[in-house]
Write an enzyme that holds these catalytic residues in place. Sequence first.
Site, mmCIF file in Angstrom:
data_model
loop_
_atom_site.group_PDB
_atom_site.id
_atom_site.type_symbol
_atom_site.label_atom_id
_atom_site.label_comp_id
_atom_site.label_asym_id
_atom_site.label_seq_id
_atom_site.Cartn_x
_atom_site.Cartn_y
_atom_site.Cartn_z
ATOM 1 C CG HIS A 67 2.588 -10.729 0.404
ATOM 2 N ND1 HIS A 67 4.413 -10.226 -0.122
ATOM 3 C CD2 HIS A 67 2.370 -10.021 1.228
ATOM 4 C CE1 HIS A 67 4.191 -9.594 0.661
ATOM 5 N NE2 HIS A 67 3.479 -9.207 1.813
ATOM 6 C CG ASP A 68 -1.723 -16.707 -2.938
ATOM 7 O OD1 ASP A 68 -1.477 -17.368 -3.755
ATOM 8 O OD2 ASP A 68 -2.601 -17.670 -3.085
ATOM 9 C CB VAL A 71 -0.729 -14.033 -7.346
ATOM 10 C CG1 VAL A 71 -0.823 -14.668 -8.512
ATOM 11 C CG2 VAL A 71 0.212 -13.139 -7.333
ATOM 12 C CG ASP A 75 -6.182 -19.027 -5.857
ATOM 13 O OD1 ASP A 75 -4.760 -18.259 -4.926
ATOM 14 O OD2 ASP A 75 -6.409 -18.809 -7.127
ATOM 15 C CB SER A 77 -2.229 -19.523 -6.507
ATOM 16 O OG SER A 77 -1.627 -18.681 -5.845
ATOM 17 C CB THR A 196 3.007 -5.177 13.433
ATOM 18 O OG1 THR A 196 2.523 -4.993 14.965
ATOM 19 C CG2 THR A 196 1.043 -5.832 13.472
ATOM 20 C CG ASP A 240 6.820 -3.235 15.952
ATOM 21 O OD1 ASP A 240 7.777 -2.618 15.922
ATOM 22 O OD2 ASP A 240 5.643 -3.448 16.102
#
Length: 320
Positions: A67-68, A71, A75, A77, A196, A240
């Site tokens: 997910h990072d 943004v 990196d 972050s 999954t 899942d």
Amino acid sequence: MEFPTVVVCLVWFFSGILASAQLTTSFYKTTCSGKSAVDHFKTEGEEKAVANEENAWGLPCFGFIFHDCFVNGCDASGSIRRHCQLHRKRKTAQPNNGSLRGFDVVDTIKSKVESVCPGVVPCADILAVAARDSVVALGGKSWGVLLGRRDSTTASLSAANTGIPAPTLNLSGLITSFSNVGLSTKDLVVLSGAHTIGQARCTSFRARIYNETNINSSFAKSLQANCPSTGGDNNLSPLDTSSPTTFDVGYYTDLIGQKGLLHSDQQLYNGGSTDSQVTSYSSSSSTFLTDFGTSMINMGNISPLTGSRGQVRTNCRKTN
Ligand code: HEM
């Protein structure tokens, strides 16, 4: 477009191309006395950790690492820390799950790599390799991770809050959110297959199991037992239903049976343009696993920090 704007756009465009051109699978080939620093990634600690079933539940930390990437690119972050901290809070509420296992693994690899190659390999690249190795340890297929990223020197929580796609988005919103970072609709469907593994909190799917109609009714009912209409916000359910600790096509089979846990999951199979890709993955594990590696490379190419930009963090949990 005015002249200075054109110049800025051209500089931005070409620096983007040059930046991603610097990522390569052999970036550390000769950095440690001729030995690849990446050879040190596969250390005893990491191998054992990812193979351990309990740690499979720690992998979600890697989910948030992915997910990072939305943004400002991958990196390492602050958003990682924030999500992992959230994860730790959840885990401490569970018996036998007191530590931040995902990040413990990253710490172990980082200290091993530092001991042979000090100050050379940034956390962003360690995370990218560790994520790939975790997928492989859970039954997925390997891919050649492109390396040469640098770690961010800042942590932007407000960017983290706005950059990550929300689970309340409809298909068009999901497609736009991926397209905003240069990823295709195909990438959206294949990368969502990461669900999954891992779990979600009641608060992330409550509205779906009580209010939505495109959900299998007995599935919704079974989830309501652990996710009441009020309270129990942090109670967990697997993303899942059939094989939550195996990297397989169970997620897509669930979607076809209207058993997607998140609203955003079920959007991928809801009578829209992505239905055919979901159907195709549900019956072809090898196509899904190969495509997953390709899309992970695409995601890892989102505006990387390269060259002398950013830093090589000493401690992956904070900036130097
Ligand atoms: C398509 C857009 C996406 C949305 C809207 C989304 C949303 C979410 C949400 C709401 C959760 C549960 C969080 C919680 O309740 O604590 C979650 C978990 C997770 N996500 Fe995503 N996600 C998306 C894409 C991805 C991608 C691209 C990956 C990786 C490539 C990924 C990997 C994971 C993993 C591994 C977990 C499990 C976390 C855990 O067990 O703690 N997600 N996601």
